[in-house]
Write an enzyme that holds these catalytic residues in place. Structure first.
Site: not given
Ligand code: PSU
Ligand code: MN
Length: 310
Positions: A28, A162
């Site tokens: 990604e 996390k």
């Molecule tokens: N969690 C992490 N690092 C990240 C992300 C999530 O520890 O970089 C990023 C990933 O790309 C994940 C996104 O798909 O954030 C999720 O964001 P949202 O909760 O807005 O869907």
């Protein structure tokens, strides 16, 4: 030709690997543009690609560049994503807008899965997935990553989620959506910086080859969804659970005070955690992502071997 192919740019090396049944691993770009500072992210991007190549795989970093769905980035494009100037964060709901308007955006787990599936790449390595946020039962802040795992046929190798998230509710949601959560040689669902979250996985796989056989069977029975693989951070880089809990509580409080919500909350919390851990967490973040790339390449290679026996 599928109707979506005209929106897709697959690097020739990746197209050839897919045609020749060689292992390809999707990556990604949100982790680069919104998860790490420049130029550390560029260095990381090179290292992760090297790790995949060293195991005989081909890396395929996904992004949207000027409205094009990219499977694999040129050196210039990778640099653009890492410099992250005017680069949005693109999840499923944003894809059509970015394509129509010719915008450039970094893809999350959800949108990277979408692009990987379009290109026919079944395995994807990331750091951590999005999930149900703490308090999500009220705010309804649940990452689109979870719905994507339910519907899109891509296996995502992560180091868990996390502690900024409600890991218990994230796993409940995945169960409801019918997503298999498999541990790579562990019965514990990992918590990104820590090897254990206090929650278990559905099944503790004994090897990457076994995980490939589960992917193969999922396709065989005609299911269309993905699989989540929890691969714990290597012991020597793991951080203490209590220590991280204190850091994350402080980060959540800062987000509350700054009134940050919606798609900005994850990048905000990630930056705050990094600030509060004085960069210690950064090395852990890099190492767990490299470890996931290793695991994903081995799964992809085992899957190619299974394809050959058909
Ligand atoms: N969690 C992490 N690092 C990240 C992300 C999530 O520890 O970089 C990023 C990933 O790309 C994940 C996104 O798909 O954030 C999720 O964001 P949202 O909760 O807005 O869907
Ligand atoms: Mn959200």
């Amino acid at each position: 030709m599928n109707s979506f192919e005209k929106y897709l740019d697959i690097l020739p090396e990746i197209r050839q690997a897919l045609n020749e049944n060689k292992p390809v691993v999707a990556l990604e770009s949100t982790i680069l543009s919104h998860g790490m500072p420049y130029p550390d992210n560029l260095d990381f991007a090179h290292r992760v690609e090297e790790v995949i190549r060293s195991l005989g795989g081909v890396p395929a970093t996904c992004a949207i560049v000027k409205g094009r769905l990219k499977v694999g980035l040129t050196a210039d494009e990778l640099k653009i994503m890492c410099r992250a100037e005017n680069i949005g964060k693109v999840s499923r709901r944003d894809v059509a807008v970015y394509v129509a308007l010719g915008r450039t955006g970094a893809t999350t787990v959800a949108s990277t899965m979408i692009i990987a599936a379009m290109a026919g790449i079944p395995v994807f390595a990331t750091g951590g997935i999005g999930g149900v946020h703490r308090g999500g039962q009220d705010s309804m802040d649940i990452s689109a990553d979870l719905q994507e795992l339910a519907h899109t046929p891509v296996t995502v190798v992560c180091a868990g989620a996390k502690q900024i998230l409600d890991i218990g509710r994230t796993l409940e949601y995945l169960e409801t959506m019918g997503v298999p959560v498999i541990g790579n040689q562990t019965a514990d669902f990992p918590a990104f910086f820590c090897r254990k979250s206090g929650f278990g996985v559905d099944y503790a796989a004994q090897s990457e080859a076994e995980i490939a056989s589960i992917i193969h069977a999922q396709r065989g029975v005609g299911f269309t969804g993905g699989i989540l693989v929890g691969n714990p951070v290597p012991e020597e880089y793991a951080l203490d659970h209590e220590y991280m809990e204190r850091i994350i509580t402080a980060a959540l409080q800062a987000a509350d005070e700054a009134d940050v919500h919606g798609k900005n909350i994850t990048p905000f919390l990630l930056a705050k955690v990094k600030e509060l851990t004085g960069g210690e967490s950064f090395e852990t973040n890099v190492q767990l992502a490299l470890n996931n790339a290793r695991c994903a390449t081995r799964i992809a290679a085992a899957l190619c071997a299974l394809n050959k026996t058909e």
